[in-house]
Scaffold this motif. Structure first.
Motif, mmCIF file in Angstrom:
data_model
loop_
_atom_site.group_PDB
_atom_site.id
_atom_site.type_symbol
_atom_site.label_atom_id
_atom_site.label_comp_id
_atom_site.label_asym_id
_atom_site.label_seq_id
_atom_site.Cartn_x
_atom_site.Cartn_y
_atom_site.Cartn_z
ATOM 1 N N CYS A 183 -21.338 32.247 -29.197
ATOM 2 C CA CYS A 183 -21.364 30.789 -29.409
ATOM 3 C C CYS A 183 -21.672 30.552 -30.884
ATOM 4 O O CYS A 183 -22.731 30.942 -31.378
ATOM 5 C CB CYS A 183 -22.438 30.124 -28.553
ATOM 6 S SG CYS A 183 -22.732 28.416 -29.080
ATOM 7 N N CYS A 204 -20.392 24.472 -21.883
ATOM 8 C CA CYS A 204 -21.529 25.337 -22.229
ATOM 9 C C CYS A 204 -22.044 26.025 -20.970
ATOM 10 O O CYS A 204 -22.489 27.182 -21.027
ATOM 11 C CB CYS A 204 -22.646 24.518 -22.857
ATOM 12 S SG CYS A 204 -22.207 23.831 -24.452
ATOM 13 N N GLY A 260 -16.123 23.782 -26.730
ATOM 14 C CA GLY A 260 -15.007 24.679 -26.396
ATOM 15 C C GLY A 260 -14.733 25.750 -27.424
ATOM 16 O O GLY A 260 -13.820 26.559 -27.275
ATOM 17 N N GLU A 261 -15.508 25.782 -28.492
ATOM 18 C CA GLU A 261 -15.225 26.714 -29.589
ATOM 19 C C GLU A 261 -15.346 28.184 -29.168
ATOM 20 O O GLU A 261 -14.755 29.065 -29.768
ATOM 21 C CB GLU A 261 -16.187 26.432 -30.745
ATOM 22 C CG GLU A 261 -15.520 26.407 -32.073
ATOM 23 C CD GLU A 261 -16.418 25.833 -33.146
ATOM 24 O OE1 GLU A 261 -16.593 26.509 -34.145
ATOM 25 O OE2 GLU A 261 -16.930 24.711 -32.964
ATOM 26 N N CYS A 262 -16.112 28.433 -28.134
ATOM 27 C CA CYS A 262 -16.284 29.816 -27.651
ATOM 28 C C CYS A 262 -15.128 30.229 -26.752
ATOM 29 O O CYS A 262 -15.047 31.379 -26.324
ATOM 30 C CB CYS A 262 -17.588 29.934 -26.880
ATOM 31 S SG CYS A 262 -17.667 28.783 -25.487
ATOM 32 N N PHE A 265 -19.999 28.993 -20.234
ATOM 33 C CA PHE A 265 -20.342 30.063 -21.184
ATOM 34 C C PHE A 265 -21.660 30.729 -20.779
ATOM 35 O O PHE A 265 -21.790 31.956 -20.785
ATOM 36 C CB PHE A 265 -20.443 29.478 -22.602
ATOM 37 C CG PHE A 265 -20.813 30.478 -23.654
ATOM 38 C CD1 PHE A 265 -19.879 31.373 -24.155
ATOM 39 C CD2 PHE A 265 -22.117 30.544 -24.146
ATOM 40 C CE1 PHE A 265 -20.224 32.316 -25.121
ATOM 41 C CE2 PHE A 265 -22.469 31.472 -25.112
ATOM 42 C CZ PHE A 265 -21.521 32.356 -25.594
HETATM 43 S S1 SF4 Z 1 -21.385 27.501 -25.606
HETATM 44 FE FE1 SF4 Z 1 -21.378 27.002 -27.783
HETATM 45 S S2 SF4 Z 1 -19.232 27.200 -28.404
HETATM 46 FE FE2 SF4 Z 1 -19.270 27.197 -26.151
HETATM 47 S S3 SF4 Z 1 -18.923 25.086 -25.575
HETATM 48 FE FE3 SF4 Z 1 -21.125 25.305 -25.717
HETATM 49 S S4 SF4 Z 1 -21.688 24.789 -27.830
HETATM 50 FE FE4 SF4 Z 1 -19.488 25.074 -27.779
#
Ligand code: SF4
Length: 271
Positions: free
Chosen positions: A44, A27, A20-22, A30
């Motif tokens: 990401c 994922c 969830g960091e993005c 994303f």
């Molecule tokens: S895309 Fe990257 S930041 Fe986003 S949920 Fe997946 S690992 Fe985490």
């Protein structure tokens, strides 16, 4: 690498932790946003250098390339060298001293000098630095009216509103649902203030990413089987004191920053 044919081609390079960091819930979400061109894979933070280079090394020659946030930042810095910063400071509610224009971004000093050099007490992220420079270069400097409106009521906001909900309001609500100190952080770390509850919300706080572009976050706790909700409001002058794309980026940047803080404190954003 050539343009991916579908979201799964992007997905295979991701960490698949759904951290969830993005700011996206998974994922796969994303990957879908990257495939549709709404996000850049470099957003990401868990990609290896090898994957970053793989996506960067062969730009798709068939489609026009959007400038990266870093390129946009460099262009804006060079434009600042042609501006009278003393006059700009008067217009946008900043201070001009020692050949530098300084204003508060989220409660911290943020400056630009006559050569376009940025100095600040916080990390220089393009999501803050680009709106900061656009605010100085193009903002009208209108006084804040005190009338709060949702993003969709700003000029140019209607079409972008579905994406604004996805990138700003939904991730911020997920943070507020699990990370209870969020609103205290906003007040004590980011120079915000609690205000009288607005629109019958349970919590209302106002943040100042730029002096004349305040942002109000209203949160409604879950009640009688209804889910919690969170909405973000802007002063009705926000689309003239800053362009709508930068208003959007400020909202998305705040949501990402709060998500990262909650993750750093060990909160799980997937629930
Ligand atoms: S895309 Fe990257 S930041 Fe986003 S949920 Fe997946 S690992 Fe985490």
């Amino acid at each position: 690498m050539s343009k991916p044919k579908n979201a799964f081609e992007v997905f295979q390079f991701l960490d698949k932790s759904n951290c969830g960091e993005c700011g996206e819930r998974t994922c796969l979400a994303f990957a879908g946003a990257v495939f549709l061109g709404h996000r850049r894979i470099s957003e990401c933070p868990r990609l290896s250098q090898e994957v970053l280079e793989r996506f960067a090394e062969e730009p798709d020659k068939n489609s026009p390339q959007e400038p990266s946030p870093e390129d946009r930042l460099e262009k804006l810095k060079s434009k600042v060298t042609h501006v009278d910063l003393a006059k700009a400071a008067e217009r946008v509610g900043a201070v001009f001293s020692g050949k530098k224009l300084t204003l508060k971004v989220l409660g911290k000093d943020f400056s630009v000098d006559e050569k376009g050099n940025l100095t600040t007490e916080i990390h220089i992220n393009p999501w803050v630095a680009v709106p900061f420079l656009r605010y100085i270069l193009y903002g009208q400097g209108l006084p804040v009216s005190g009338k709060w409106v949702p993003f969709r009521e700003l000029g140019g906001g209607r079409d972008r509103y579905p994406l604004f909900q996805k990138r700003c309001e939904e991730p911020m609500k997920r943070v507020a649902d699990v990370y209870t100190p969020l609103f205290d952080d906003i007040v004590h770390v980011f120079g915000g203030k609690k205000v009288d509850k607005q629109f019958e919300s349970d919590i209302s706080v106002v943040l100042y990413p730029l002096p004349k572009v305040p942002v109000m976050i209203c949160y409604w706790l879950p009640e009688d089987g209804l889910e919690s909700s969170l909405h973000i409001f802007f002063d009705e002058t926000a689309d003239r004191n800053l362009d709508i794309g930068s208003v959007f980026n400020l909202g998305a940047g705040l949501a990402q920053m709060f998500t990262k803080i909650a993750l750093r404190h060990g909160f799980d954003m997937r629930t």
